[in-house]
Design a protein around this motif. Structure first.
Motif: not given
Length: 151
Positions: A19-37
């Motif tokens: 039910x989150x807005x797209x802004x809320x959803x995107x703000x959850x990402x902390x930009x740690x980058x670990x998913x990019x490993x």
């Protein structure tokens, strides 16, 4: 929609992921980058292990994807998370999407909790200084780059 409910709880405690807005959803990402490993999967157990080798699209200086909007077009296998697709086993245990999907809260270092992006690095969660770019490592040598500091 405001980020706070009438109970003064933060949105991630009161709003289900779907039910989150797209802004809320995107703000959850902390930009740690670990998913990019780069990850390897054990053929026998299916367990994923992380390497210290990061996707070619990862900007080492900015510590984020260099073309976030077009990442799926540019990188085979890059996953687009959504409220309907949260691959818990594929995400690091510290990922906000995974934590919330598992019914857990965000850690104190998360920028939404602390109010500061710097807490990510202060908690040792940043990839800065810990990774190698994908084009520096032969794909056949990824096993030599398995790390234990991401789970």
């Amino acid at each position: 929609m405001s980020d706070q409910s009438t109970s003064d709880q933060p949105f991630w405690k009161t709003t289900p992921l779907k039910e989150m807005s797209s802004e809320q959803w995107e703000s959850l990402c902390d930009n740690c980058g670990r998913c990019c490993l780069n990850k390897l999967e054990d053929e026998d157990t299916g367990e994923l292990v992380y390497t210290n080798v990061v996707c070619r699209m990862y900007d080492m200086k900015a510590c984020q994807c260099s073309d976030y909007v077009n990442r799926q077009k540019n990188v085979d296998g890059c996953l687009r998370l959504s409220p309907d697709f949260i691959p818990v086993d594929w995400l690091p245990s510290t990922c906000a999407y995974r934590l919330l999907e598992e019914g857990k809260d965000l850690p104190d270092w998360h920028p939404l909790v602390s109010g500061k992006k710097a807490t990510l690095a202060a908690a040792g969660m940043s990839l800065k200084g810990k990774i190698l770019p994908e084009d520096w490592v032969d794909e056949d040598e990824l096993e030599d780059h398995i790390i234990a500091w991401v789970k």
